[in-house]
Every structure is written in C-alpha cells, then in structure tokens.
Design an enzyme around this catalytic site. Sequence first.
Site, PDB file in Angstrom:
ATOM      1  N   THR A 264      13.526   4.515  10.444  1.00 59.91           N
ATOM      2  CA  THR A 264      14.581   3.554  10.751  1.00 59.91           C
ATOM      3  C   THR A 264      14.362   2.258   9.986  1.00 59.91           C
ATOM      4  O   THR A 264      13.247   1.740   9.948  1.00 59.91           O
ATOM      5  CB  THR A 264      14.638   3.299  12.273  1.00 59.91           C
ATOM      6  OG1 THR A 264      14.848   4.557  12.905  1.00 59.91           O
ATOM      7  CG2 THR A 264      15.759   2.347  12.640  1.00 59.91           C
TER       8      THR A 264
ATOM      9  N   CYS B 266      -9.709  -6.872   2.013  1.00 62.41           N
ATOM     10  CA  CYS B 266      -9.983  -5.476   2.335  1.00 62.41           C
ATOM     11  C   CYS B 266     -11.462  -5.159   2.210  1.00 62.41           C
ATOM     12  O   CYS B 266     -11.962  -4.241   2.826  1.00 62.41           O
ATOM     13  CB  CYS B 266      -9.200  -4.564   1.399  1.00 62.41           C
ATOM     14  SG  CYS B 266      -7.593  -5.207   1.032  1.00 62.41           S
TER      15      CYS B 266
ATOM     16  N   SER C 135       0.840  -1.208   0.000  1.00 64.37           N
ATOM     17  CA  SER C 135       0.000   0.000   0.000  1.00 64.37           C
ATOM     18  C   SER C 135       0.871   1.253   0.000  1.00 64.37           C
ATOM     19  O   SER C 135       0.608   2.205  -0.744  1.00 64.37           O
ATOM     20  CB  SER C 135      -0.916   0.015   1.224  1.00 64.37           C
ATOM     21  OG  SER C 135      -1.751  -1.121   1.224  1.00 64.37           O
TER      22      SER C 135
ATOM     23  N   HIS D 202       4.434  -9.869   2.638  1.00 60.76           N
ATOM     24  CA  HIS D 202       3.559 -10.887   3.244  1.00 60.76           C
ATOM     25  C   HIS D 202       2.748 -11.683   2.232  1.00 60.76           C
ATOM     26  O   HIS D 202       2.031 -12.599   2.596  1.00 60.76           O
ATOM     27  CB  HIS D 202       2.664 -10.264   4.325  1.00 60.76           C
ATOM     28  CG  HIS D 202       1.529  -9.435   3.828  1.00 60.76           C
ATOM     29  ND1 HIS D 202       0.248  -9.910   3.786  1.00 60.76           N
ATOM     30  CD2 HIS D 202       1.485  -8.178   3.348  1.00 60.76           C
ATOM     31  CE1 HIS D 202      -0.548  -8.949   3.319  1.00 60.76           C
ATOM     32  NE2 HIS D 202       0.188  -7.903   3.049  1.00 60.76           N
TER      33      HIS D 202
HETATM   34  C1  LIG Z   1      -2.084  -7.140  -0.783  1.00 60.31           C
HETATM   35  C2  LIG Z   1      -2.066  -6.185  -1.928  1.00 60.31           C
HETATM   36  C3  LIG Z   1      -1.698  -4.836  -1.752  1.00 60.31           C
HETATM   37  C4  LIG Z   1      -1.391  -4.261  -0.401  1.00 60.31           C
HETATM   38  O1  LIG Z   1      -0.169  -4.702   0.111  1.00 60.31           O
HETATM   39  P1  LIG Z   1       0.123  -4.526   1.688  1.00 60.31           P
HETATM   40  O2  LIG Z   1       1.531  -4.970   1.852  1.00 60.31           O
HETATM   41  O3  LIG Z   1      -0.858  -5.394   2.392  1.00 60.31           O
HETATM   42  O4  LIG Z   1      -0.064  -3.080   1.994  1.00 60.31           O
HETATM   43  C5  LIG Z   1      -1.660  -4.025  -2.865  1.00 60.31           C
HETATM   44  N1  LIG Z   1      -1.959  -4.503  -4.086  1.00 60.31           N
HETATM   45  C6  LIG Z   1      -2.307  -5.786  -4.303  1.00 60.31           C
HETATM   46  C7  LIG Z   1      -2.592  -6.243  -5.683  1.00 60.31           C
HETATM   47  C8  LIG Z   1      -2.381  -6.668  -3.225  1.00 60.31           C
HETATM   48  O5  LIG Z   1      -2.744  -7.928  -3.443  1.00 60.31           O
END
Ligand SMILES: *Cc1c(COP(=O)(O)O)cnc(C)c1O
Length: 418
Positions: A263, A351, A98, A227
């Site tokens: 950091t 989400c 994000s 992740h």
């Molecule tokens: C999970 C996801 C994100 C967000 O990533 P985060 O590390 O959770 O902030 C953005 N774009 C796509 C396509 C995702 O699958």
Amino acid sequence: MSSFDVKTGNARRTPVLFTRVTEVIMGRFIYLDNAATTKVYPEVAKAVLPYFTELYGNPSSIYSFAGKAKDAVEEAREAIAGIIGAKPNEIYFTGGGSESDNWAIKSTVEAYGSKGAHVITTKIEHHAVLHTCEWLENNGCEVTYLDVDENGLVNPADVEAAIKDNTVLISVMMANNEIGTIEPIAEIGEIARRHGVLFHTDAVQAYCHVPIDVNKMNIDMLSASGHKVGAPKGVGFLYMKRGIRNKSFLHGGAQERGKRAGTTNVPGIVGLAMASRITSDYMKEHAADMASLRDYLIKRVTEEIPYSICNGDRVKRLPNNANFCFRFIEGESLLLLLDNKGICGSSGSACTSASLDPSHVLLAIGLPHEIAHGSLRLTLSSEITKEDIDYTVDCLKEIVARLRSMSPLYDDFIKNEK
Ligand SMILES: *Cc1c(COP(=O)(O)O)cnc(C)c1O
C-alpha cells in the site's frame, strides 16, 4: 504538579522532569550527523499531517476521496522526476535507499543474467550494495569489487577494464557516505552505455545535494532516500529508465505499475517530494556557502590539531562532509566525549558504529587499521553556523589533547620524536 525546592524549602510549580528537559535543551546541541539522518523540515511535517488524519484514502481505491491521495502521489512523482531530469513514469517509490539498492541489483541480475552473471562494483559502497553483492556471490554470481585511490575516487578506466562478456551491471555510488567523495558518474555511465552494460548508482548522499541529470550522466537506475534530505524515514525511490526489464522485487498488489507491491506510503511520498524540493532549492543557492563552512572546519581541525588528517577528495566532495583521522585516538571515545559537549558526530557510518571493525571505506583508501580506528565524520546541515563550528573545533582540540595525554602509545611516540 509541584515539587520541593531544596534551597528555599518551598514547594514550586515547575515539575522536576520539565526542568531537566529544558536544561538539556538550553545547553549546546549541535547536530553534525546529517549523513546518518536529517531532521524532518517542520513545514514538511506540517504538510504531511493531513495525509494521516484527513486524506487517508488508499490511492488504489476507486472513490473520489482516495483520488486526492492518488493525485498527491502523482504530483510528488512529477516533482521528483524533475529534480533528476527523469520522466514521472520512471520513478518507483520504495521503502528507502536500502530497498532501492537491493531491488536495482538483484532484479537486474534476475532479468538480464542467470547463474554466472558478472557485476562490477567498488570497495567503498554502502553496505546496502556490498551485502547485496555478497548475497549474489553466494547465489552463483561473480562480483568484481574495484579499488579506489587514496581519496576514494574510482578510476573509470578500471571500470572499463573489468567489463567481461557476462557483465550485466555496474553499480558505483554517486557520493560516498563516509568521506564525501563524488565519483566520476558521467564518465562511468558513458563507458557502461558504450559496452551495453546497465549502470546503477546509489545516489542516496548525492540526491538534492549535487546536480543530477540521469540522461546526461547515462544512468539507468538510481537509488535515493527521504531521510537524508529532510523527509521522513522509510521512504525513497528507485529511478528506472524506461525500457529496462527490471522485475518486481516485492510481490503482491499492483502498486507502482505492478513493480512494487505494498500500500502506497502517501504521507511519506508527499514529504519526500516536498523535502527534496526544499533541499535542492537550498543547495542550488547555498552549496558554495556550505562548502566554505566545511572547508573552514577542515582547515581549523587539520591546522590546529597535530597528527590529524582529512580523508576524501578535497575538491570532488559533498558540500556538507568532513571526515578526519586523529592518530593515537580511539574513535568511540572521541564520540562519547563530544556527546558530553552536546555534539553529535559519527565514526564511519551509522550502520557500522555498532561494530568495532574499522570502516571498510577508510581501509580501501589505504589507511592502516590503527589510524582508521581514530576517525570522525562531521556532516553539516543548513542550520549549522560558523559559531557552531568554532565551538566544535574548540571542544575537539581539548578532547583530543586529553585522550592523547592518557595514551602510552602517544607518550612513546612523542619521546621518540624528540
Ligand atoms: C543512508 C544510505 C543508504 C540507506 O538508505 P536507507 O533509506 O537508510 O535505507 C544507502 N546508501 C547510502 C550511500 C546511504 O548513505
């Protein structure tokens, strides 16, 4: 600790709580929501531990103790750059996908446009891109949200036709997080290059799962997240091609060559690099196996469950993604009953699962609201076996039949069919 055994009347040694936990563990647990997040590889968890407890120095410090942490971060940068064909100094570590999306989009507009700048994106982006674009619109920018076809594919000709004199950025995701469709990124990159417009891609789902070469694909900026590839949450990176005038997004210290303050997340970054290597090596060898397990799942579901469809492109598709709609079914009920069977799936994206609106992606591929409501996304990992898939499909058949047997709409539909 001991507890009372109801049957024998004897005290027993095993604590009740412990018994309950083992019962849950001994039961089926099938995690099919790897597009939402993944398990951290045990070897990654083990490898990052010393960076919490022993090599905890701040890489920005001068003494040699901190140098070890700094070296680990720079090695990680090199490893990650290698995976996408970039140079190490083009990788900027962030707090995840994000943040990378926000940074790429907002800072490009700040550096290259002004009020009145135009951005091109699509209707099926992740909310990290869509909501950022809405923020831009509220701040005087103009955004074009391109339509996609019934499989979720963006037409490169539409991208080209949308370019105007004030277009500063094109942002199209590499692979969709809900329906798994892989977009024609190299073609779109070529168009962007030809028109002198910068090109960003949200590659969070594609990174390490499909081959990426930022130069061959003409990508100027690319977002990825840890992740989704077996690394911890809260770490990711933005690839920024050398020479791009992208301003810093987080202001403060001079970390990441003065571009991203804060950091350095040493354990996260070390874990990100190691998990990236494990996932990309695995996928290089086993993507075809995973895709055939995916196709087996899709085949069984669509053939054995009436009035079910598979969403997304059947060929240009992430190896681990299956997405279905079941008519006369409410996605939330389906998820709860699957959970009772020990199966984790998702309706749309993590989400949006808190809201009752149908997925914007399923609406964009042309599904009516009532069908989009009955959606289910199952995303595999290297741990999933054919037996897991068989169990899942068997449960799904039973659950769908049960839910439909309680649906007056389905009842009317079947009567009319006859
Ligand atoms: C999970 C996801 C994100 C967000 O990533 P985060 O590390 O959770 O902030 C953005 N774009 C796509 C396509 C995702 O699958």
